[in-house]
Scaffold this active site. Structure first.
Site, PDB file in Angstrom:
ATOM      1  N   THR A  10       0.415  14.887 -22.718  1.00  0.00           N
ATOM      2  CA  THR A  10       0.189  13.541 -22.206  1.00  0.00           C
ATOM      3  C   THR A  10      -1.287  13.184 -22.366  1.00  0.00           C
ATOM      4  OG1 THR A  10      -0.369  14.346 -19.996  1.00  0.00           O
ATOM      5  CG2 THR A  10       1.978  13.890 -20.444  1.00  0.00           C
ATOM      6  N   ASN A  48       4.849  10.992  -8.490  1.00  0.00           N
ATOM      7  CA  ASN A  48       4.426  11.452  -9.797  1.00  0.00           C
ATOM      8  C   ASN A  48       3.047  10.958 -10.199  1.00  0.00           C
ATOM      9  OD1 ASN A  48       4.720  12.729 -12.340  1.00  0.00           O
ATOM     10  ND2 ASN A  48       5.388  10.807 -13.254  1.00  0.00           N
ATOM     11  N   TYR A  55      -8.152  19.096  -8.308  1.00  0.00           N
ATOM     12  CA  TYR A  55      -6.787  19.054  -8.820  1.00  0.00           C
ATOM     13  C   TYR A  55      -5.957  20.225  -8.275  1.00  0.00           C
ATOM     14  CZ  TYR A  55      -2.980  18.362 -12.163  1.00  0.00           C
ATOM     15  OH  TYR A  55      -1.755  18.128 -12.742  1.00  0.00           O
ATOM     16  N   VAL A  64       2.594  19.544 -20.655  1.00  0.00           N
ATOM     17  CA  VAL A  64       3.248  18.425 -21.327  1.00  0.00           C
ATOM     18  C   VAL A  64       2.161  17.619 -22.024  1.00  0.00           C
ATOM     19  CG1 VAL A  64       4.721  16.392 -21.027  1.00  0.00           C
ATOM     20  CG2 VAL A  64       5.024  18.377 -19.540  1.00  0.00           C
ATOM     21  N   LYS A  67      -2.748  19.819  -5.719  1.00  0.00           N
ATOM     22  CA  LYS A  67      -1.412  20.289  -6.106  1.00  0.00           C
ATOM     23  C   LYS A  67      -0.914  21.378  -5.167  1.00  0.00           C
ATOM     24  CE  LYS A  67      -0.667  17.453  -9.436  1.00  0.00           C
ATOM     25  NZ  LYS A  67       0.362  16.419  -9.314  1.00  0.00           N
TER      26      LYS A  67
END
Length: 164
Positions: free
Chosen positions: A125, A21, A88, A123, A92
């Protein structure tokens, strides 16, 4: 990984899960503007670390009759390109392919591990705060993420997970 799992070898658990994660978004900018050291750090955290951890996990638990699972936290960015997120998106996508390869390789194992990749959606964050504060010349879709926050479309918790 061997040191962490050593105490479990004498009596393996019924189930064990590795969750990859850790992640970072930086550098957020067009690829040609990113320094090699930033790209290297990014790929080390977002792709190389999960590859190495998973390899060690599978090696150390291969003889365990336990239910084994590798969970990779992915992103929609692994399937959809975003300008400014080259590293990124690439990492991923690589994580998603790693998950698929693990599933293929584990099919013939005596005690196979299961691998899933979860893209939890937007999300709210610290990473989302960074996205919303990025100048449009570095991330052209910044307004989309600002609107998602304003509309309450960023969940405080991940949506129901889905695997690959």
């Amino acid at each position: 990984m061997a040191r962490i799992l050593e105490p479990l070898k004498t009596e393996p658990p019924e189930a064990i899960t590795l969750i990859n994660n850790a992640g970072m978004l930086e550098p957020v900018m067009p690829l040609q503007e990113a320094e090699a050291s930033l790209l290297t750090d990014h790929l080390h955290v977002n792709l190389l670390a999960p590859v190495l951890l998973t390899s060690a996990f599978l090696r150390e638990t291969r003889a365990w009759p336990a239910e084994k699972t590798v969970v990779n936290i992915s992103s929609g960015a692994g399937k959809k390109p975003y300008a400014g997120w080259s590293a990124y998106c690439t990492a991923k996508a690589g994580l998603d392919m790693l998950t698929r390869c693990i599933s293929t390789e584990q099919q013939d194992q005596t005690f196979p591990a299961r691998a899933v990749s979860i893209a939890p959606g937007v999300v709210d964050t610290g990473m989302q705060e960074l996205i919303r504060s990025t100048p449009p010349d570095r991330f052209p879709q910044v307004d989309r993420f600002v609107r998602l926050k304003e509309q309450g479309s960023c969940s405080a918790r991940p949506r129901r997970p889905t695997g690959l």
